[in-house]
Design an enzyme around this catalytic site. Structure first.
Site, PDB file in Angstrom:
ATOM      1  N   ASP A  53       0.813  -1.096  -0.192  1.00  0.00           N
ATOM      2  CA  ASP A  53      -0.095   0.142  -0.229  1.00  0.00           C
ATOM      3  C   ASP A  53       0.867   1.248   0.143  1.00  0.00           C
ATOM      4  OD1 ASP A  53       0.753   0.349   2.687  1.00  0.00           O
ATOM      5  OD2 ASP A  53      -1.014   0.395   3.598  1.00  0.00           O
ATOM      6  N   HIS A  54       0.281   2.222   0.308  1.00  0.00           N
ATOM      7  CA  HIS A  54       1.241   3.734   0.129  1.00  0.00           C
ATOM      8  C   HIS A  54       2.193   3.364   1.344  1.00  0.00           C
ATOM      9  CE1 HIS A  54      -2.237   3.772   2.947  1.00  0.00           C
ATOM     10  NE2 HIS A  54      -1.637   4.654   3.765  1.00  0.00           N
ATOM     11  N   CYS A  92       3.203  -3.386   4.022  1.00  0.00           N
ATOM     12  CA  CYS A  92       2.112  -2.102   4.470  1.00  0.00           C
ATOM     13  C   CYS A  92       2.929  -1.622   5.658  1.00  0.00           C
ATOM     14  CB  CYS A  92       0.588  -2.622   4.686  1.00  0.00           C
ATOM     15  SG  CYS A  92       0.416  -3.935   6.010  1.00  0.00           S
ATOM     16  N   THR A 152       2.455  -2.062   9.002  1.00  0.00           N
ATOM     17  CA  THR A 152       2.821  -2.908   9.985  1.00  0.00           C
ATOM     18  C   THR A 152       3.219  -4.284   9.473  1.00  0.00           C
ATOM     19  OG1 THR A 152       0.838  -3.666  10.225  1.00  0.00           O
ATOM     20  CG2 THR A 152       1.529  -1.933  11.795  1.00  0.00           C
ATOM     21  N   GLY A 153       2.578  -4.615   8.148  1.00  0.00           N
ATOM     22  CA  GLY A 153       2.537  -5.902   7.770  1.00  0.00           C
ATOM     23  C   GLY A 153       1.340  -6.729   8.119  1.00  0.00           C
ATOM     24  N   ILE A 154       0.739  -6.299   9.152  1.00  0.00           N
ATOM     25  CA  ILE A 154      -0.567  -7.162   9.709  1.00  0.00           C
ATOM     26  C   ILE A 154      -1.664  -7.153   8.687  1.00  0.00           C
ATOM     27  CG2 ILE A 154      -2.068  -7.103  11.543  1.00  0.00           C
ATOM     28  CD1 ILE A 154       0.268  -5.926  13.363  1.00  0.00           C
ATOM     29  N   MET A 213      -1.893  -6.755   5.642  1.00  0.00           N
ATOM     30  CA  MET A 213      -1.682  -7.426   4.459  1.00  0.00           C
ATOM     31  C   MET A 213      -1.723  -8.904   4.949  1.00  0.00           C
ATOM     32  SD  MET A 213      -1.083  -5.780   1.784  1.00  0.00           S
ATOM     33  CE  MET A 213      -0.213  -4.534   0.966  1.00  0.00           C
ATOM     34  N   HIS A 233       9.082 -24.417   9.331  1.00  0.00           N
ATOM     35  CA  HIS A 233       7.809 -25.060   9.983  1.00  0.00           C
ATOM     36  C   HIS A 233       6.482 -25.161   9.578  1.00  0.00           C
ATOM     37  CE1 HIS A 233      10.193 -25.481  14.113  1.00  0.00           C
ATOM     38  NE2 HIS A 233      10.740 -26.112  13.119  1.00  0.00           N
ATOM     39  N   ARG A 245       7.036 -33.862  10.087  1.00  0.00           N
ATOM     40  CA  ARG A 245       5.705 -33.634  10.892  1.00  0.00           C
ATOM     41  C   ARG A 245       5.250 -32.384  10.776  1.00  0.00           C
ATOM     42  NH1 ARG A 245      10.431 -31.896  13.444  1.00  0.00           N
ATOM     43  NH2 ARG A 245      10.290 -30.047  14.992  1.00  0.00           N
ATOM     44  N   HIS A 246       5.808 -31.418  10.030  1.00  0.00           N
ATOM     45  CA  HIS A 246       5.118 -29.996   9.760  1.00  0.00           C
ATOM     46  C   HIS A 246       4.284 -30.048   8.632  1.00  0.00           C
ATOM     47  CE1 HIS A 246       7.888 -28.268  12.687  1.00  0.00           C
ATOM     48  NE2 HIS A 246       8.743 -28.736  12.189  1.00  0.00           N
TER      49      HIS A 246
HETATM   50  C1  RB5 Z   1      -2.071   2.656   6.636  1.00  0.00           C
HETATM   51  O1  RB5 Z   1      -2.198   3.730   7.247  1.00  0.00           O
HETATM   52  C2  RB5 Z   1      -1.816   1.385   7.489  1.00  0.00           C
HETATM   53  O2  RB5 Z   1      -3.004   1.169   8.356  1.00  0.00           O
HETATM   54  C3  RB5 Z   1      -1.519   0.248   6.916  1.00  0.00           C
HETATM   55  O3  RB5 Z   1      -0.411   0.238   6.076  1.00  0.00           O
HETATM   56  C4  RB5 Z   1      -1.085  -1.063   7.472  1.00  0.00           C
HETATM   57  O4  RB5 Z   1      -0.314  -0.975   8.576  1.00  0.00           O
HETATM   58  C5  RB5 Z   1      -2.226  -2.033   7.890  1.00  0.00           C
HETATM   59  O5  RB5 Z   1      -2.164  -2.938   8.693  1.00  0.00           O
END
Ligand code: RB5
Length: 141
Positions: A9-10, A66, A68-70, A72, A99, A133-134
């Site tokens: 993303d941006h 993104c 945090t990566g979270i 995505m 794993h 096992r994995h």
């Molecule tokens: C964008 O501001 C932010 O929320 C996004 O890049 C990401 O961190 C979401 O998980």
């Protein structure tokens, strides 16, 4: 030359541009699914693109970036056959491959310093799934 699907993303745009060059220097080709500027966009749109083509077998592996990566990671993992992992260290990249047979690496551009990102990518791309096992465990996901 293995093709790696990549998107951001941006918040991840600048890392994506650097990662493409880094992948090339490692002998990989990066196929860029956007976004294409730092203009604000919604991360799920890009995560779905990459997760969908990997889920369909057109690419083996991908990288999503993104803030945090979270976001995505949560989105990509909605797709069948996708095992996306947010990795903030080389240890998580190593075990995510060994794993969990992770097929998408998610990076948080606002969390992980660039110097560490290069090492995380190298480990992610060069570490093999241990199987055994994995294998049985990932089949239960
Ligand atoms: C964008 O501001 C932010 O929320 C996004 O890049 C990401 O961190 C979401 O998980």
């Amino acid at each position: 030359m293995e093709r790696i699907a990549i998107a951001s993303d941006h918040a991840g745009f600048e890392y994506k541009e650097k990662i493409k060059l880094f992948l090339f220097s490692l002998g990989f080709e990066a196929n860029d699914f956007g976004s294409f500027s730092t203009e604000s966009v919604d991360y799920p749109d890009y995560a779905h693109l990459v997760a969908d083509i990997i889920s369909k077998g057109k690419f083996k592996r991908g990288i999503l970036i993104c803030g945090t990566g979270i976001g995505m990671c949560i989105t990509a993992n909605k797709h069948v056959g996708i095992r996306a992992a947010v990795c903030e260290s080389t240890e998580s990249a190593k075990f995510g491959r060994m794993h969990n047979d992770a097929n998408i690496l998610c990076i948080g551009a606002r969390i992980t310093p660039w110097g560490r990102v290069e090492d995380i990518i190298k480990v992610f791309l060069n570490t093999k799934f241990e199987g055994g096992r994995h294998e049985k465990r990932i089949k239960k996901i």
